[in-house]
Motif scaffolding. Structure first.
Motif, PDB file in Angstrom:
ATOM      1  N   LEU A 506      57.152  40.295  -2.786  1.00  0.00           N
ATOM      2  CA  LEU A 506      57.989  40.826  -3.863  1.00  0.00           C
ATOM      3  C   LEU A 506      58.251  39.830  -4.991  1.00  0.00           C
ATOM      4  CD1 LEU A 506      60.740  42.764  -1.854  1.00  0.00           C
ATOM      5  CD2 LEU A 506      58.649  43.676  -2.898  1.00  0.00           C
ATOM      6  N   GLY A 507      58.147  38.540  -4.710  1.00  0.00           N
ATOM      7  CA  GLY A 507      58.477  37.548  -5.731  1.00  0.00           C
ATOM      8  C   GLY A 507      59.968  37.287  -5.833  1.00  0.00           C
ATOM      9  N   TYR A 508      60.723  37.752  -4.859  1.00  0.00           N
ATOM     10  CA  TYR A 508      62.147  37.435  -4.743  1.00  0.00           C
ATOM     11  C   TYR A 508      62.576  37.766  -3.327  1.00  0.00           C
ATOM     12  CZ  TYR A 508      62.870  42.507  -5.445  1.00  0.00           C
ATOM     13  OH  TYR A 508      62.831  43.883  -5.335  1.00  0.00           O
ATOM     14  N   ILE A 509      63.759  37.312  -2.960  1.00  0.00           N
ATOM     15  CA  ILE A 509      64.296  37.627  -1.642  1.00  0.00           C
ATOM     16  C   ILE A 509      65.273  38.790  -1.804  1.00  0.00           C
ATOM     17  CG2 ILE A 509      65.516  36.754   0.381  1.00  0.00           C
ATOM     18  CD1 ILE A 509      62.800  35.420  -0.199  1.00  0.00           C
ATOM     19  N   PRO A 510      64.951  39.947  -1.254  1.00  0.00           N
ATOM     20  CA  PRO A 510      65.788  41.124  -1.476  1.00  0.00           C
ATOM     21  C   PRO A 510      67.062  41.105  -0.621  1.00  0.00           C
ATOM     22  CG  PRO A 510      63.970  41.677  -0.051  1.00  0.00           C
ATOM     23  CD  PRO A 510      63.750  40.253  -0.457  1.00  0.00           C
ATOM     24  N   SER A 511      68.034  41.914  -1.051  1.00  0.00           N
ATOM     25  CA  SER A 511      69.320  41.981  -0.353  1.00  0.00           C
ATOM     26  C   SER A 511      69.266  42.813   0.916  1.00  0.00           C
ATOM     27  CB  SER A 511      70.382  42.583  -1.280  1.00  0.00           C
ATOM     28  OG  SER A 511      70.635  41.739  -2.365  1.00  0.00           O
ATOM     29  N   VAL A 563      65.102  37.945 -10.562  1.00  0.00           N
ATOM     30  CA  VAL A 563      66.508  38.199 -10.225  1.00  0.00           C
ATOM     31  C   VAL A 563      67.397  38.103 -11.470  1.00  0.00           C
ATOM     32  CG1 VAL A 563      66.373  37.599  -7.788  1.00  0.00           C
ATOM     33  CG2 VAL A 563      66.770  35.785  -9.472  1.00  0.00           C
ATOM     34  N   TRP A 564      66.788  38.146 -12.627  1.00  0.00           N
ATOM     35  CA  TRP A 564      67.548  38.149 -13.885  1.00  0.00           C
ATOM     36  C   TRP A 564      67.879  39.597 -14.252  1.00  0.00           C
ATOM     37  CZ3 TRP A 564      70.159  35.419 -17.384  1.00  0.00           C
ATOM     38  CH2 TRP A 564      70.357  35.949 -18.661  1.00  0.00           C
ATOM     39  N   ALA A 585      65.033  45.758  -2.285  1.00  0.00           N
ATOM     40  CA  ALA A 585      63.576  45.746  -2.128  1.00  0.00           C
ATOM     41  C   ALA A 585      62.895  46.774  -3.018  1.00  0.00           C
ATOM     42  CB  ALA A 585      63.207  45.987  -0.664  1.00  0.00           C
ATOM     43  N   ASP A 586      63.625  47.852  -3.403  1.00  0.00           N
ATOM     44  CA  ASP A 586      63.014  48.866  -4.268  1.00  0.00           C
ATOM     45  C   ASP A 586      63.050  48.480  -5.738  1.00  0.00           C
ATOM     46  OD1 ASP A 586      65.650  49.237  -5.032  1.00  0.00           O
ATOM     47  OD2 ASP A 586      65.800  51.293  -4.281  1.00  0.00           O
ATOM     48  N   GLY A 587      63.576  47.289  -6.039  1.00  0.00           N
ATOM     49  CA  GLY A 587      63.586  46.799  -7.411  1.00  0.00           C
ATOM     50  C   GLY A 587      64.890  47.012  -8.148  1.00  0.00           C
ATOM     51  N   THR A 588      65.774  47.855  -7.635  1.00  0.00           N
ATOM     52  CA  THR A 588      67.069  48.053  -8.283  1.00  0.00           C
ATOM     53  C   THR A 588      67.983  46.872  -7.975  1.00  0.00           C
ATOM     54  OG1 THR A 588      67.938  49.299  -6.409  1.00  0.00           O
ATOM     55  CG2 THR A 588      66.865  50.556  -8.178  1.00  0.00           C
TER      56      THR A 588
END
Length: 823
Positions: A506-511, A563-564, A585-588
């Motif tokens: 994903l390029g980030y760590i999701p919540s 995450v901006w 994870a869904d981008g929201t």
């Protein structure tokens, strides 16, 4: 000699790097002045300060939560012998508050830690008498019963003294204690008051800082008085346990001590005469245990007993061997003198001119530089987990604290120790699969940020790759270790490595992703840390000619943007728009109040390690962590609306007290005005930080020391490092001249501050701003590593004009990824 004019920064006729920095036209205001640099063949520095150890104040931060260690140790020594007190804030054993009593003198400590109390192992204690009848059985051997006040001076402070490699204290009992150290052994001297009939020594095997010992062993030799033993202890910041061992023997100072006239093991407050092994006692799971010995006093003068203590993480026998090898003669003066000489040689590589400088500033510099060499600790030969001929270092407490400034400070003057630490880190990766992160007493501790060993290896390689072979660092092994962190997910990313699979996906760590390999917390701060970790790897890859890898990790270094959230504002202040925020994870986007974990948080929440925390941040508010994009501040400025809005946001951080002097994520913020072409504002902010939060008193640190030593030292030198790069942000030093000698280059680099008129007491205003006239070096805002490689004289021209800029050219601003600065 090659001349590079460098007045504010440095004027330069020599181009030191190939990096370029293209900014929008609004970023670079014209400047009317200039800097100069002289690059010479460089030579070992002429020392004007012959005894820098005399300028070190070891008691800075020993109150108010600084948790600094004021005892005796060598540079990166394993043994850190010092006083323990019964203070709740005795993380380094000692508390400078005189209301707290001494409880013993331990062989092992750490400096400046948070978490639980680490180490404080194998305490010694002396009795001049015991109880009403001065009998062996009356001795109050437990830690709570034996403690005694320190003698206080007329100032109200404890009668304690310390210098690098030596500590002494006068106790209210009339006993004087002196301590010194080698790498793996300590030497104590206990001088008893006149009239002492039964001088007694306690050896405490089980009491550590946490009262966590289990599985103790101890034997006492009734003929010689030698005591050897050990136990298992809890890690202070993680789930693991470790075993440690000690060996103590005694000698009279100037007289024949003879064999003990009384001896025995003790349990709690019950010494059992004639026992020689704790298995002769009925003890339980976590009891207090040790040895008690009574000696015959000196019949011809003062009774002083020397205690030689070896420590090992291997066995009691090795602890004995360490003591015998390193202190064969019980000569306290020799050991003390040797320790001081080692500190003087190391600290003497940094030289300053002190004209018109407050002596407290000089002491603050050398005291801060001293503390940068306490940890990591050299445990070579004391690794119980595998056999290796490589160095073994420990007390990485933690890389998240230290990677920003500590190793860049070492790079300036101590590359040999830096290289040994790197070799040790690589060797840990080769045996455990990933680079060490938090580590203490051979046990893995909890990671705070990302895989922050990566920028430490990156810092070494970017600056010393041409000398890696000479320093016995394998380039291929170093790169392999970096790739392990970047590409291979560990079984528990709370202890080593990263949550790398979802990061790559994903390029980030999701919540909202739970995996069995670690805790679902710190998602935003880990995203920002992982991005910087990958930036460090990209710089190593490019040097090694791995262009594809360099591009890959540079791209991943840009993942901070994922995450901006451009729509998040600060409650009550709509002018601050855009914030790093948690994301599903869904981008929201999820939402964390930007004030969270700050002094302005209406819920007064904290962001420490807690598996229930889903806020996304660790030890820093969203407002602070939003600024943490060291590798691409130019892009951050663009996201935040341009230079002026970026400056306004920085001002807001300071004016509303979001800047947190106690924690590392804030450390670079005072210098970030550089990237908006306002270096004068950085100079003033950084000086205000020093004036407000740091001094040489026992309350002189705003929080636990961690990496504050290197942080403060850089500020006083007028520099701020960019780890894993060849740049240092530039301000003005607190001295008319400061020099660094680097032994691997055999060169000295000197920064001269022309027109130096002293330092404003409150950090505001003054003739402290660096200006550039366009003749020499291209920038008034940063210098390149080549200046230190080649040995240079960097001449800064100081002014009272706070509106100075970085210079005229498009490459005057410090580099950023998005402007091509690290390609």
């Amino acid at each position: 000699m090659l001349r590079l004019l460098f007045l504010p920064l440095w004027a330069t006729r020599i181009v030191f790097g190939a990096s370029t920095n293209v900014q929008s036209s609004e970023s670079v205001a014209p400047s009317s002045v200039s800097p100069s640099i002289i690059t010479s063949a460089g030579s070992p520095l002429a020392t004007s300060i012959q005894d820098p150890a005399s300028l070190v104040n070891l008691f800075i931060g020993t109150r108010n939560g600084g948790h600094t260690f004021p005892g005796a140790t060598l540079p990166h020594g394993m043994v850190k012998v010092g006083m323990d007190t019964n203070s709740p804030g005795n993380h380094a054993g000692y508390d400078g508050d005189p209301q707290f009593n001494a409880t013993g003198f331990s062989q092992l400590h750490d400096d400046g830690t948070g978490g639980a109390v680490p180490l404080s192992l194998f305490k010694l204690w002396a009795f001049k008498s015991c109880g009403q009848f001065d009998t062996f059985e009356e001795c109050p051997t437990s830690i709570a019963s034996r403690n005694a006040p320190r003698k206080n001076l007329s100032t109200g402070l404890p009668d304690d003294f310390a210098e690098p490699g030596y500590f002494s204290s006068n106790l209210s009992t009339g006993i004087r204690v002196e301590l010194t150290a080698t790498r793996r052994a300590a030497l104590h001297k206990y001088t008893f008051p006149a009239g002492t009939r039964n001088p007694r020594m306690v050896v405490d095997i089980t009491n550590d800082g946490q009262q966590s010992s289990t599985d103790p062993i101890m034997e006492l030799d009734s003929e010689t008085g030698k005591v050897a033993g050990g136990a298992s202890f809890a890690a202070s910041f993680g789930p693991d346990r470790f075993r440690a061992f000690s060996c103590v023997d005694f000698q009279g100072d100037g007289f024949d001590l003879g064999q003990p006239k009384e001896f025995g093991a003790w349990l709690g407050n019950f010494p059992v005469k004639q026992s020689t092994n704790i298995n002769q006692l009925y003890f339980g799971f976590r009891d207090e245990l040790g040895a008690l010995l009574t000696f015959t006093p000196n019949g011809n003068g003062t009774t002083s007993i020397l205690a030689r203590v070896g420590v090992s993480f291997i066995s009691p026998d090795q602890a004995c061997a360490n003591a015998e090898e390193e202190i064969p003669d019980f000569n306290l003066d020799r050991v003390r003198s040797s320790a001081r000489a080692q500190w003087n040689e190391l600290l003497g590589r940094i030289q300053v001119k002190t004209d018109n400088v407050d002596p407290e500033i000089v002491s603050l510099l050398y005291s801060s530089a001293y503390r940068t060499h306490i940890s990591p600790a050299d445990y070579t030969g004391e690794n119980p987990k595998w056999n290796s001929t490589e160095p073994y270092y420990d007390s990485f407490y933690c890389n998240w604290d230290t990677y920003r400034t500590l190793y860049s400070w070492m790079a300036l003057h101590d590359p040999d120790d830096f290289a040994r630490i790197i070799r040790g880190m690589i060797n840990i990766q080769q045996h455990e699969g990933w680079l060490p992160e938090c580590r203490g007493a051979t046990a893995q501790h909890f990671i705070q940020g990302g895989s922050n060993g990566d920028p430490i290896l990156g810092e070494f390689f970017v600056k010393f790759h041409e000398h890696a072979a000479a320093l016995n660092v394998s380039s291929s092994a170093l790169y392999t270790a970096l790739l392990a962190d970047a590409e291979k997910q560990p079984p528990n990313w709370d202890l080593q490595g990263r949550q790398v699979n979802i990061w790559k996906k994903l390029g980030y760590i999701p919540s909202d992703v739970w995996e069995v390999g670690g805790t679902n917390t710190k998602q935003v701060s880990r995203t920002l840390e992982y991005a910087f970790d990958d930036f460090a790897i990209s710089q190593v890859a490019k040097i090694l000619g791995k262009k594809q890898d360099g591009a890959k990790y540079s791209k991943r270094a840009g993942n901070f943007i994922n995450v901006w959230n451009p729509n998040t504002t600060v409650p009550g202040n709509d002018s601050i728009v855009g914030m790093m925020q948690p994301r599903f994870a869904d981008g929201t986007f999820n939402f964390t109040d930007p004030r969270h974990c700050s002094v302005n948080d209406p819920t007064q929440a904290t962001c420490f390690l807690n598996a229930a925390n889903k806020d996304g941040f660790y030890e820093g508010s969203p407002i602070v962590y939003t600024q943490y994009v060291l590798q691409d501040t130019a892009k951050l400025i663009q996201l935040q609306g341009g230079n002026q809005k970026f400056i306004d946001r920085l001002n807001f951080i300071f004016e509303q007290n979001y800047f947190d002097s106690t924690d590392e994520p804030s450390q670079q913020i005072p210098f970030m005005y550089h990237y908006a072409n306002r270096p004068g504002l950085s100079t003033q902010r950084s000086r205000q930080v020093i004036a407000q939060f740091y001094n040489t008193s026992t309350n002189g640190l705003p929080g636990n020391d961690g990496a504050m030593g290197s942080f403060v030292a850089f500020y006083l030198a007028g520099l701020y490092p960019l780890p894993a790069t060849r740049q240092f942000l530039l301000s003005s030093p607190y001295f008319p001249q400061i020099s660094f000698f680097n032994p691997i280059f055999g060169k000295t680099t000197t920064i001269k501050a022309n027109n130096f008129k002293g330092n404003p007491i409150d950090g505001t205003g003054g003739t402290v701003f660096v200006k550039i006239d366009g003749k020499a070096w291209k920038s008034n805002c940063f210098i390149e590593w080549e200046a230190f490689q080649q040995g240079s004289t960097i001449e800064l021209e100081l002014t009272d004009d706070i509106n100075v800029t970085c210079g005229k050219g498009s490459d005057a601003l410090p580099p950023s990824l998005s402007t091509g600065g690290y390609n």
